[in-house]
Design a protein around this motif. Structure first.
Motif, PDB file in Angstrom:
ATOM      1  N   LEU A   1      -0.448  -2.379  -2.593  1.00 23.87           N
ATOM      2  CA  LEU A   1      -0.277  -0.929  -2.769  1.00 23.87           C
ATOM      3  C   LEU A   1       0.873  -0.713  -3.748  1.00 23.87           C
ATOM      4  O   LEU A   1       1.995  -1.194  -3.521  1.00 23.87           O
TER       5      LEU A   1
ATOM      6  N   ILE B   1      -4.367   1.276  -4.854  1.00 23.11           N
ATOM      7  CA  ILE B   1      -4.619   0.205  -3.890  1.00 23.11           C
ATOM      8  C   ILE B   1      -5.534  -0.838  -4.504  1.00 23.11           C
ATOM      9  O   ILE B   1      -6.548  -0.506  -5.113  1.00 23.11           O
TER      10      ILE B   1
ATOM     11  N   ARG C   1      -0.350   3.732   4.996  1.00 22.49           N
ATOM     12  CA  ARG C   1      -1.448   3.989   4.066  1.00 22.49           C
ATOM     13  C   ARG C   1      -2.456   2.847   4.073  1.00 22.49           C
ATOM     14  O   ARG C   1      -3.668   3.061   4.001  1.00 22.49           O
ATOM     15  N   VAL C   2      -1.911   1.633   4.132  1.00 21.40           N
ATOM     16  CA  VAL C   2      -2.795   0.460   4.160  1.00 21.40           C
ATOM     17  C   VAL C   2      -3.689   0.525   5.407  1.00 21.40           C
ATOM     18  O   VAL C   2      -4.899   0.311   5.341  1.00 21.40           O
TER      19      VAL C   2
END
Lengths: 550, 265
Positions: free
Chosen positions: B139, B146, B182-183
């Motif tokens: 990221l 991504i 976020r991942v």
């Protein structure tokens, strides 16, 4: 479908602190190595057995691999492993355990086995499967040891029971699980209460006597699967249905794996059967008849037990007759009893025993001799000792260490092992291939257990089985009428358990005993035994035909 | 993937400053360091006494035999199933959880390095059976791009724990912890697109088994056992997904390399 996804929240929480602390940081090379490991040990698919790749030295038979796959993929880890004796149930349980460990689905394991098998299980799991299993010692820590091998008796004892029931087991394995066939016993209640995710029950005889045996075993694995107890009884017992009922068979096949020798496609060594007929001396024959007469006058009790004992040894008969006499003061002055005891005591060496000495002396092989009586066991040991033949004895009551020791002595030094019935279970003697049935058990399942100690996977020689029987005695009836007709020695008993339950012969031994007791003449006994064996063997051929037609 | 275990172990011991000799027959002769001796040899008392007596102590020398059959091995047998290897794997996994690395540059002028969050994760699918999928995700902590399959993309670059001369780092705009979230969000939205038949099957089996159980205990009136059996069933059959982080770290990467990473397919 709404699925919950669990995140690794601890890691996320600590992340900021860790990356600010130089001591917890790693190099690029090690970071890469860790990722490579994850890629390497990853479990790619829901189905393939991954553990086999990790055990390159393990040689599996096809049916063993299939069994492991079936249990894991179709039975979801709760199953009855009911292969016939000697097909490697331990191996099957080992692969299943290994697979679950490798997949990370199992960590805490309890393995309950007979005392005489604790060491063997420990050795096999550690050596063959590289599983760090520990035998339970006196100061065992149930909470902190992950994989423990114990006996059922120890586990359920007052001292350990509570601690064990507090544990959350991922997998429980019970070997010789026919000990759980009765749902009213402590054994059953204990195993039922264990907290367990997966569960394997191992037995070669899932149905020993009654259809309810298997009902109870399955109730531990999947309660309710065969309905409630009452319903089950109503459906299958009273309506006269049995295991061959196709619906029931199908139900059972979803929780039980049962391989038979002949289906495995492996060539087994042969069983060479020889009946060794012995004649009583005149004196012995007279005594035998005297016992029969003595009890016929006193109609309260049958002479059956005592005649059986005399066919084994003077000692066995003498001791038990004496005990009978002493149990009741009124018999203290029974002259006839004293005379009878005296004449037994005066008998010379037992004809059967002398025959045994002959047999052993004419050979260089190792022999295992099975007898039903402890008195006979001691007598035979003494007699063989006189002949300078080194022996070891083996009893079910021996402590674990002693059993292992005796087995080792037998393998390395002694010529003969003399074992009582209880030794039939849980000792493997593939290095020996001569077996003497010094006296025959009346329950054929026990006979198969005896033979199974030798004639199992790993036996490289044909197994010679010598069946001793004395002419003109009860031995002869049992031999001729029961064993020869059902061809029990030639065919692995395997199917007999099912046949018996189909015939609703709940306890063959009792059945035979009552035939002997209730029959008024030898002729009647013969007819009744004939009927029994005819039913059994006709059923045998029926099922064989059925199987061929499929 | 570990393609050559012999090389893998050789590198591992060398990285830990051990004296290693490698032979063609698959043997590995290793003199451990104290750190590895403590991690692998399981003899805390020895080191405790050595410290008490103010002595240096002698780390163990191992002779590892790789690739052969267990019965034929000449030394300690090492294979993907052997306990020793498992121990080494565990050691690495534990030690290599976090990192901060800088791309090695040979610049002669000032050059900025941009922050990336590199995160390797394992998704565990547990239903009637278990399966794992591994993700390697990068990221960009400035603009939030991504990339997948990140470890392979990074293969051609070199990294160091120290910054190279003339390089300087750009501070992240996305905080690392939010980056991790976020991942996670990214993977979860991926999972939601997947076929969930396996979970439905597990759920259905669970419901059937619970029904049987209720039926069985209906007359028996043994509430406690019923609850326990039900709990056992749920543990065994209830479908779950858990996402585990294998390791993660902040990687500072030059603009050049970043463009290349983004270009690769």
């Amino acid at each position: 479908m709404n699925l919950q996804i669990n995140r690794d929240t601890d890691y996320v929480e600590q992340f900021q602190n860790k990356i600010e602390d130089p001591t917890s940081l790693t190099s690029w090379d090690l970071f890469k190595q860790s990722y490579q490991i994850a890629e390497t040990v990853k479990i790619d698919s829901f189905t393939d057995l991954v553990s086999l790749k990790l055990l390159p030295d393990l040689e599996l038979l096809p049916h063993q691999k299939e069994c492991a796959e079936t249990v894991i993929q179709e039975m979801n880890g709760r199953a009855l492993l009911a292969d016939e004796v000697g097909l490697g149930k331990t191996i099957e349980a080992g692969i299943i355990l290994k697979e679950y460990l490798v997949r990370g689905l199992v960590k805490k394991v309890l393995i309950l086995v007979p005392a005489s098998l604790v060491n063997q299980w420990t050795a096999e799991l550690n050596q063959k499967f590289l599983i760090p299993a520990n035998p339970a010692t006196k100061r065992v820590n149930w909470e902190h040891t992950d994989i423990i091998i114990s006996t059922l008796d120890m586990a359920k004892s007052e001292r350990h029971r509570k601690a064990i029931l507090e544990q959350d087991y991922d997998l429980v394995i019970v070997d010789e699980a026919h000990k759980l066939k009765n749902h009213k016993t402590k054994n059953f209640a204990f195993v039922q209460q264990l907290k367990k995710k997966y569960c394997l029950l191992l037995t070669a005889t899932p149905i020993q006597n009654k259809l309810t045996d298997i009902y109870n075993l399955i109730s531990i694995l999947r309660p309710g699967y065969l309905g409630s107890y009452d319903e089950f009884m109503k459906n299958y017992r009273q309506q006269n249905k049995h295991v061959s009922d196709p619906y029931l068979k199908q139900l059972i096949s979803k929780v039980m794996v049962r391989n038979r020798r002949k289906e495995t496609g492996i060539t087994w060594t042969d069983r060479k059967i020889e009946t060794v007929w012995v004649d009583f001396t005149e004196k012995e024959q007279q005594t035998y008849l005297a016992i029969e007469d003595f009890f016929r006058q006193r109609t309260v009790i049958s002479s059956l037990t005592y005649r059986r004992e005399l066919c084994s040894s003077r000692e066995a008969c003498y001791l038990s007759l004496k005990k009978w006499g002493e149990a009741d003061e009124s018999k203290n002055n029974d002259v006839q009893l004293q005379q009878l005891l005296q004449s037994i005591g005066e008998l010379p060496h037992h004809s059967k025993a002398l025959k045994l000495i002959d047999l052993i002396k004419n050979s260089n092989e190792k022999f295992i001799v099975f007898t039903e009586y402890r008195a006979t066991q001691i007598y035979l040991q003494w007699l063989l000792h006189q002949e300078k033949i080194p022996t070891v004895i083996f009893r079910g009551g021996f402590k674990k260490g002693k059993k292992d020791w005796m087995r080792q002595l037998f393998q390395n030094q002694a010529r003969v092992m003399i074992a009582t019935e209880a030794a039939g279970e849980g000792i493997n003697l593939q290095f020996c291939h001569h077996l003497v049935n010094y006296d025959l058990p009346w329950n054929p399942m026990r006979l198969e257990q005896r033979i199974g100690r030798l004639h199992r996977f790993g036996q490289e020689n044909d197994v010679h089985i010598y069946n001793f029987a004395i002419r003109n005695t009860i031995d002869e009836h049992v031999m001729n009428l029961l064993y020869s007709k059902i061809k029990l020695f030639e065919n692995v008993v395997g199917q007999l358990d099912e046949i018996l339950s189909e015939l609703q012969v709940s306890n063959l031994e009792k059945e035979i005993e009552s035939i002997f007791k209730e029959s008024k003449s030898i002729g009647e006994t013969k007819i009744k035994l004939d009927n029994l064996t005819a039913v059994i063997s006709s059923h045998n051929t029926d099922t064989e035909l059925e199987e061929k037609s499929i | 993937m570990i393609n050559n275990l012999h090389d893998f172990l050789h590198d591992f011991f060398e990285l830990h400053d051990c004296e290693v000799h490698k032979t063609d027959e698959g043997l590995l002769h290793v003199k451990l360091t104290r750190e590895l001796d403590e991690a692998l040899m399981n003899r805390p008392f020895y080191w405790h006494y050595m410290d008490k007596l103010n002595q240096v102590g002698e780390p163990t020398t191992l002779q590892l035999d790789i690739n052969k059959k267990q019965s034929e091995s000449n030394g300690e047998w090492i294979h993907f199933g052997s306990p020793r290897l498992q121990q080494i794997f565990n050691f690495i996994e534990k030690k290599a959880k976090y990192t901060v690395l800088y791309e090695k540059r040979e610049s002669t002028v000032q050059e900025p390095l941009y922050p990336w969050l590199i995160c390797n994760l394992r998704v565990n699918y547990c239903g009637l059976q278990k399966k794992e999928v591994i993700y390697s995700i990068g990221l960009h902590l400035i603009h939030g791009a991504i990339l997948l399959d990140m470890m392979n993309r990074l293969e051609s670059l070199s990294f160091d724990r120290m910054m190279s001369d003339y390089t300087y780092t750009i501070s992240p705009i996305i905080r690392p912890v939010s980056g991790l979230k976020r991942v996670y969000d990214f993977i979860e939205s991926n999972i939601e697109q997947e076929d969930l038949t396996w979970a439905e099957q597990a759920m259905q089996t669970l419901n059937e088994e619970v029904e049987l159980l209720q039926h069985f205990y209906y007359e028996e009136n043994e509430e406690e056992l019923f609850q326990q059996e039900k709990e056992d069933l749920t543990k065994r059959l209830y479908p779950t997904i858990s996402i585990e982080i294998i390791n993660a770290g902040i990687f500072y990467i030059s603009n050049d390399s970043t463009s290349k990473l983004m270009m690769d397919k």
